[in-house]
Design a protein around this motif. Structure first.
Motif, PDB file in Angstrom:
ATOM      1  N   LYS A  56       0.812  -1.218   0.000  1.00  0.00           N
ATOM      2  CA  LYS A  56       0.000   0.000   0.000  1.00  0.00           C
ATOM      3  C   LYS A  56       0.846   1.270   0.000  1.00  0.00           C
ATOM      4  CE  LYS A  56      -3.992  -2.063   2.333  1.00  0.00           C
ATOM      5  NZ  LYS A  56      -4.931  -1.948   3.478  1.00  0.00           N
ATOM      6  N   LEU A  57       2.116   1.137   0.339  1.00  0.00           N
ATOM      7  CA  LEU A  57       2.965   2.321   0.466  1.00  0.00           C
ATOM      8  C   LEU A  57       3.199   3.067  -0.849  1.00  0.00           C
ATOM      9  CD1 LEU A  57       5.640   1.274   3.116  1.00  0.00           C
ATOM     10  CD2 LEU A  57       3.668   2.780   3.387  1.00  0.00           C
ATOM     11  N   PRO A  58       3.346   2.390  -1.986  1.00  0.00           N
ATOM     12  CA  PRO A  58       3.545   3.151  -3.230  1.00  0.00           C
ATOM     13  C   PRO A  58       2.451   4.179  -3.490  1.00  0.00           C
ATOM     14  CG  PRO A  58       4.105   0.862  -3.593  1.00  0.00           C
ATOM     15  CD  PRO A  58       3.498   0.939  -2.217  1.00  0.00           C
ATOM     16  N   LYS A  59       1.212   3.848  -3.156  1.00  0.00           N
ATOM     17  CA  LYS A  59       0.115   4.794  -3.352  1.00  0.00           C
ATOM     18  C   LYS A  59       0.247   5.978  -2.399  1.00  0.00           C
ATOM     19  CE  LYS A  59      -3.690   6.026  -5.377  1.00  0.00           C
ATOM     20  NZ  LYS A  59      -3.697   6.361  -6.827  1.00  0.00           N
ATOM     21  N   VAL A  60       0.641   5.700  -1.163  1.00  0.00           N
ATOM     22  CA  VAL A  60       0.851   6.774  -0.183  1.00  0.00           C
ATOM     23  C   VAL A  60       1.973   7.696  -0.659  1.00  0.00           C
ATOM     24  CG1 VAL A  60       1.517   7.305   2.191  1.00  0.00           C
ATOM     25  CG2 VAL A  60       0.063   5.315   1.720  1.00  0.00           C
ATOM     26  N   ILE A  61       3.046   7.097  -1.142  1.00  0.00           N
ATOM     27  CA  ILE A  61       4.191   7.873  -1.617  1.00  0.00           C
ATOM     28  C   ILE A  61       3.808   8.708  -2.833  1.00  0.00           C
ATOM     29  CG2 ILE A  61       6.480   7.670  -2.667  1.00  0.00           C
ATOM     30  CD1 ILE A  61       6.885   5.179  -0.854  1.00  0.00           C
ATOM     31  N   GLU A  62       3.039   8.127  -3.735  1.00  0.00           N
ATOM     32  CA  GLU A  62       2.596   8.867  -4.922  1.00  0.00           C
ATOM     33  C   GLU A  62       1.782  10.097  -4.523  1.00  0.00           C
ATOM     34  OE1 GLU A  62      -0.013   8.174  -9.044  1.00  0.00           O
ATOM     35  OE2 GLU A  62      -0.001   6.654  -7.459  1.00  0.00           O
ATOM     36  N   ASN A  63       0.921   9.920  -3.538  1.00  0.00           N
ATOM     37  CA  ASN A  63       0.106  11.038  -3.056  1.00  0.00           C
ATOM     38  C   ASN A  63       0.974  12.145  -2.476  1.00  0.00           C
ATOM     39  OD1 ASN A  63      -1.333  12.210  -0.361  1.00  0.00           O
ATOM     40  ND2 ASN A  63      -2.820  11.986  -2.027  1.00  0.00           N
ATOM     41  N   ARG A  64       1.974  11.764  -1.690  1.00  0.00           N
ATOM     42  CA  ARG A  64       2.865  12.772  -1.094  1.00  0.00           C
ATOM     43  C   ARG A  64       3.706  13.459  -2.172  1.00  0.00           C
ATOM     44  NH1 ARG A  64       2.907  11.687   4.542  1.00  0.00           N
ATOM     45  NH2 ARG A  64       0.689  11.269   4.877  1.00  0.00           N
ATOM     46  N   ASN A  65       4.153  12.703  -3.139  1.00  0.00           N
ATOM     47  CA  ASN A  65       4.931  13.291  -4.232  1.00  0.00           C
ATOM     48  C   ASN A  65       4.122  14.336  -4.989  1.00  0.00           C
ATOM     49  OD1 ASN A  65       7.240  11.795  -3.729  1.00  0.00           O
ATOM     50  ND2 ASN A  65       6.732  10.189  -5.208  1.00  0.00           N
ATOM     51  N   ASN A  66       2.827  14.088  -5.117  1.00  0.00           N
ATOM     52  CA  ASN A  66       1.957  15.038  -5.814  1.00  0.00           C
ATOM     53  C   ASN A  66       1.721  16.301  -4.996  1.00  0.00           C
ATOM     54  OD1 ASN A  66       1.640  13.360  -8.041  1.00  0.00           O
ATOM     55  ND2 ASN A  66      -0.183  12.353  -7.205  1.00  0.00           N
ATOM     56  N   ARG A  67       1.822  16.181  -3.680  1.00  0.00           N
ATOM     57  CA  ARG A  67       1.537  17.322  -2.806  1.00  0.00           C
ATOM     58  C   ARG A  67       2.771  18.162  -2.492  1.00  0.00           C
ATOM     59  NH1 ARG A  67      -1.123  14.978   2.435  1.00  0.00           N
ATOM     60  NH2 ARG A  67      -1.089  17.194   3.003  1.00  0.00           N
ATOM     61  N   PHE A  68       3.935  17.522  -2.435  1.00  0.00           N
ATOM     62  CA  PHE A  68       5.126  18.226  -1.965  1.00  0.00           C
ATOM     63  C   PHE A  68       6.337  17.923  -2.847  1.00  0.00           C
ATOM     64  CE2 PHE A  68       2.480  17.111   1.700  1.00  0.00           C
ATOM     65  CZ  PHE A  68       2.258  18.361   2.261  1.00  0.00           C
ATOM     66  N   ASP A  69       7.164  18.937  -3.042  1.00  0.00           N
ATOM     67  CA  ASP A  69       8.455  18.720  -3.703  1.00  0.00           C
ATOM     68  C   ASP A  69       9.429  18.037  -2.743  1.00  0.00           C
ATOM     69  OD1 ASP A  69       7.539  19.905  -6.001  1.00  0.00           O
ATOM     70  OD2 ASP A  69       8.502  21.842  -5.627  1.00  0.00           O
ATOM     71  N   VAL A  70       9.400  18.490  -1.499  1.00  0.00           N
ATOM     72  CA  VAL A  70      10.283  17.941  -0.462  1.00  0.00           C
ATOM     73  C   VAL A  70       9.423  17.522   0.724  1.00  0.00           C
ATOM     74  CG1 VAL A  70      12.221  18.391   1.085  1.00  0.00           C
ATOM     75  CG2 VAL A  70      12.179  19.443  -1.191  1.00  0.00           C
ATOM     76  N   TRP A  71       9.576  16.305   1.156  1.00  0.00           N
ATOM     77  CA  TRP A  71       8.796  15.803   2.284  1.00  0.00           C
ATOM     78  C   TRP A  71       9.533  14.615   2.895  1.00  0.00           C
ATOM     79  CZ3 TRP A  71       6.730  10.763   2.135  1.00  0.00           C
ATOM     80  CH2 TRP A  71       6.811  10.122   0.886  1.00  0.00           C
ATOM     81  N   ASP A  99      12.211   2.622  -5.513  1.00  0.00           N
ATOM     82  CA  ASP A  99      11.974   3.129  -6.867  1.00  0.00           C
ATOM     83  C   ASP A  99      10.818   4.128  -6.922  1.00  0.00           C
ATOM     84  OD1 ASP A  99      14.041   1.606  -7.887  1.00  0.00           O
ATOM     85  OD2 ASP A  99      12.747  -0.092  -8.375  1.00  0.00           O
ATOM     86  N   ASP A 100      10.005   4.164  -5.877  1.00  0.00           N
ATOM     87  CA  ASP A 100       8.882   5.107  -5.832  1.00  0.00           C
ATOM     88  C   ASP A 100       9.289   6.449  -5.230  1.00  0.00           C
ATOM     89  OD1 ASP A 100       6.734   3.235  -6.719  1.00  0.00           O
ATOM     90  OD2 ASP A 100       7.300   2.182  -4.878  1.00  0.00           O
ATOM     91  N   LEU A 101      10.458   6.497  -4.615  1.00  0.00           N
ATOM     92  CA  LEU A 101      10.905   7.704  -3.923  1.00  0.00           C
ATOM     93  C   LEU A 101      11.749   8.580  -4.835  1.00  0.00           C
ATOM     94  CD1 LEU A 101      11.957   6.031  -0.555  1.00  0.00           C
ATOM     95  CD2 LEU A 101       9.839   7.292  -1.014  1.00  0.00           C
ATOM     96  N   ARG A 102      11.588   9.877  -4.684  1.00  0.00           N
ATOM     97  CA  ARG A 102      12.366  10.824  -5.474  1.00  0.00           C
ATOM     98  C   ARG A 102      13.572  11.288  -4.662  1.00  0.00           C
ATOM     99  NH1 ARG A 102       7.387  14.813  -6.786  1.00  0.00           N
ATOM    100  NH2 ARG A 102       7.818  15.163  -4.576  1.00  0.00           N
TER     101      ARG A 102
END
Length: 234
Positions: free
Chosen positions: A99-114, A130-133
Motif C-alpha cells: 500500500k505504500l507506493p500509493k501513499v508515496i505517490e500522493n505525497r509526491n503530488n503534494r510536496f516537492d520535499v517531504w 523506486d517510488d521515492l524521489r
C-alpha cells in the motif's frame, strides 16, 4: 619601580575597554571549547544535494532517539506527515509495503520535499526505493545499552534479548544503508543531546537548508533527553 608601573598598566588594561576586548578574544579563541561534530555523512554528492525533489526518511532503533531528531527535521520546515502522534509517526506509513507506493505517490503530488519517520524504515526501504524521489536517509544511532534498557522498561523482554535486539537493529540499518548507497546522515543521539546546536546545524546542512543562527538556537533548546516537544509546540 618598574614592577610597580607594570602592575598599574595591567590594572588599567583590565578595567578598560581594551581589557574587555582582550577578555572577549580570550573567551572566543582560548576558553571556549570547540564544538564536536555529532554525525557522519555517507554517499552524499553535490549532484544529490542539488535536487529540487527530495524525500527524507528518519530511521533508527526503537527507543533510539528518532522522535527527537524527527522533531528537528520538522521544525526546520520539512513536511513529515499528517496528524502525527506524540512520536511523530505517520500512520499511513505503518501500512503494508503493497500500500505504500500509493501513499508515496500522493505525497509526491503534494510536496516537492517531504519525509516520514519510522524507526524500522530500512526494513521496507528497498521495496519502495523506486517510488521515492531522491531519497535521503537520516539514521539515528544510540548507545545499544541505553536502547536495551529502554526496551526492557516498555516491553516484556529480558535484558539479553533487549540488548541483542538493539545491536541487531543497528547492524541491519547500516547494512541497508550500504546496500542502497543513498545519501545518508548517521547521527549520534547522545552527542546530539550534548551538542544540540551542532546537531541542528548538521541536520540543516544535510537537508540542504540555509538556516539563521537564531532559528538554530531556538530549535536546539528543544533537544532534551526523553522530551519530544518541538519548537512548533511552544
Amino acid at each position: 619601580m618598574f614592577r610597580l608601573k607594570e602592575n598599574k598598566i595591567l590594572s588599567s588594561v583590565k578595567n578598560s575597554k581594551a581589557g574587555d576586548v582582550l577578555r572577549n578574544l580570550r573567551d572566543k579563541y582560548i576558553s571556549a571549547p570547540k564544538a564536536e561534530t555529532v554525525s557522519m555523512t555517507f554517499y552524499d554528492t553535490p549532484n544529490s544535494r542539488d535536487q529540487k525533489l527530495q524525500t527524507y526518511i528518519v530511521a533508527g532503533a526503537a527507543r533510539g532517539g528518532t522522535t527527537a531528531i524527527c522533531s528537528v527535521v520538522r521544525d526546520l520546515g520539512i513536511f513529515m506527515g499528517d496528524n502525527l502522534g506524540h512520536n511523530l509517526e505517520d500512520s499511513e506509513f505503518h501500512q503494508g509495503p503493497l500500500k505504500l507506493p500509493k501513499v508515496i505517490e500522493n505525497r509526491n503530488n503534494r510536496f516537492d520535499v517531504w519525509g516520514w519517520k519510522r524507526p524500522d524504515s530500512p526494513r521496507i526501504l528497498g521495496k519502495v526505493i523506486d517510488d521515492l524521489r531522491n531519497p535521503r536517509l537520516i539514521l539515528v544511532t544510540r548507545d545499544p545499552v541505553a536502547v536495551g534498557l529502554s526496551l526492557t522498561k516498555r516491553n516484556d523482554r529480558t535484558k539479553e534479548a533487549a540488548l541483542a535486539a538493539s545491536m541487531a537493529s543497528l547492524q541491519k540499518n547500516l547494512e541497508v544503508m550500504h546496500d542502497l548507497k543513498i545519501p545518508s546522515l548517521v547521527i549520534s543521539y547522545e552527542k546530539a543531546v550534548l551538542s544540540s546546536k551542532v546537531a541542528v546545524q548538521e541536520i540543516a546542512s544535510f537537508l540542504c537548508l540555509d538556516v539563521s543562527e537564531s532559528k538554530i538556537h531556538t530549535i536546539s533548546k528543544f533537544i532534551k533527553p526523553g522530551r519530544y516537544r518541538s519548537a512548533q509546540a511552544k
